[in-house]
Design a protein around this motif. Structure first.
Motif, PDB file in Angstrom:
ATOM      1  N   THR A  22       0.841  -1.153   0.209  1.00  0.00           N
ATOM      2  CA  THR A  22       0.084  -0.026  -0.045  1.00  0.00           C
ATOM      3  C   THR A  22       0.881   1.405  -0.157  1.00  0.00           C
ATOM      4  O   THR A  22       1.861   1.360   0.725  1.00  0.00           O
ATOM      5  N   ALA A  23       0.571   2.080  -0.950  1.00  0.00           N
ATOM      6  CA  ALA A  23       1.520   3.088  -1.083  1.00  0.00           C
ATOM      7  C   ALA A  23       0.692   4.551  -0.919  1.00  0.00           C
ATOM      8  O   ALA A  23      -0.230   4.816  -1.103  1.00  0.00           O
ATOM      9  N   SER A  24       1.532   5.649  -0.237  1.00  0.00           N
ATOM     10  CA  SER A  24       1.182   6.986  -0.291  1.00  0.00           C
ATOM     11  C   SER A  24       2.210   7.768  -0.746  1.00  0.00           C
ATOM     12  O   SER A  24       3.457   7.438  -0.435  1.00  0.00           O
ATOM     13  N   GLY A  25       2.073   8.834  -1.276  1.00  0.00           N
ATOM     14  CA  GLY A  25       3.088   9.812  -1.730  1.00  0.00           C
ATOM     15  C   GLY A  25       3.733   9.467  -2.832  1.00  0.00           C
ATOM     16  O   GLY A  25       4.508  10.057  -3.589  1.00  0.00           O
ATOM     17  N   LYS A  66      -6.898   1.677  -5.804  1.00  0.00           N
ATOM     18  CA  LYS A  66      -6.285   1.460  -4.473  1.00  0.00           C
ATOM     19  C   LYS A  66      -5.130   1.716  -4.097  1.00  0.00           C
ATOM     20  O   LYS A  66      -4.345   2.088  -3.088  1.00  0.00           O
ATOM     21  N   ASN A  67      -4.323   2.388  -5.127  1.00  0.00           N
ATOM     22  CA  ASN A  67      -3.047   2.618  -5.391  1.00  0.00           C
ATOM     23  C   ASN A  67      -2.076   1.601  -4.574  1.00  0.00           C
ATOM     24  O   ASN A  67      -1.216   1.814  -3.698  1.00  0.00           O
ATOM     25  N   THR A  68      -2.451   0.332  -4.884  1.00  0.00           N
ATOM     26  CA  THR A  68      -1.686  -0.894  -4.311  1.00  0.00           C
ATOM     27  C   THR A  68      -1.278  -1.701  -5.283  1.00  0.00           C
ATOM     28  O   THR A  68      -1.638  -1.901  -6.403  1.00  0.00           O
ATOM     29  N   LEU A  69       0.009  -2.259  -4.769  1.00  0.00           N
ATOM     30  CA  LEU A  69       0.943  -3.242  -5.838  1.00  0.00           C
ATOM     31  C   LEU A  69       0.870  -4.525  -5.072  1.00  0.00           C
ATOM     32  O   LEU A  69       0.546  -4.634  -3.807  1.00  0.00           O
TER      33      LEU A  69
END
Length: 127
Positions: A23-26, A75-78
């Motif tokens: 899960t990523a932010s930025g 979800k901005n998820t890898l």
């Protein structure tokens, strides 16, 4: 500030499956170069899989045909889907935003400060 958090690791028997999540932010995953690398105690670092901002994927020979990298833009998820796991897949797996390949290094270090790495998630495969 970029923040990556891995999850989904665990202990499985040989032949089992796991799906790792980053899960990523930025950072916006679908327009960034992302990847998964791993390191087992005493072993060298290995880039397991990556996906470029254009969707080009890479898999290490040791995991080709068994692992699949993907992302969920909403979800901005890898993700890293791992099937047919083997004891030699046992390692701590890390999510990376960036393009540097740490394969062969001990420990896994990055010299380019445009790369970001999470804290990792442990995968243990028993025979």
């Amino acid at each position: 500030e970029v923040y990556l958090r891995e999850s989904g690791g665990g202990s499985v028997q040989s032949g089992g499956s796991l799906r790792l999540t980053c899960t990523a932010s930025g950072v916006t995953i679908d327009v960034s170069d992302m990847g998964w690398f791993r390191q087992a105690p005493g072993d060298k670092c290995e880039l397991v899989s990556s996906i470029s901002d254009r969707g080009t994927t890479y898999y290490a020979y040791s995991v080709k045909g068994r692992f699949t990298i993907s992302h969920d833009n909403a979800k901005n998820t890898l993700y890293l889907a791992m099937n047919s796991l083997k004891p030699e897949d046992t390692a701590r797996y890390y999510c990376r935003a960036g393009t540097e390949n740490p394969t062969g290094r001990t420990p896994c270090v990055f010299f380019d400060d445009t790369n970001y790495v999470g804290q990792g998630t442990q995968v243990t495969v028993s025979s």
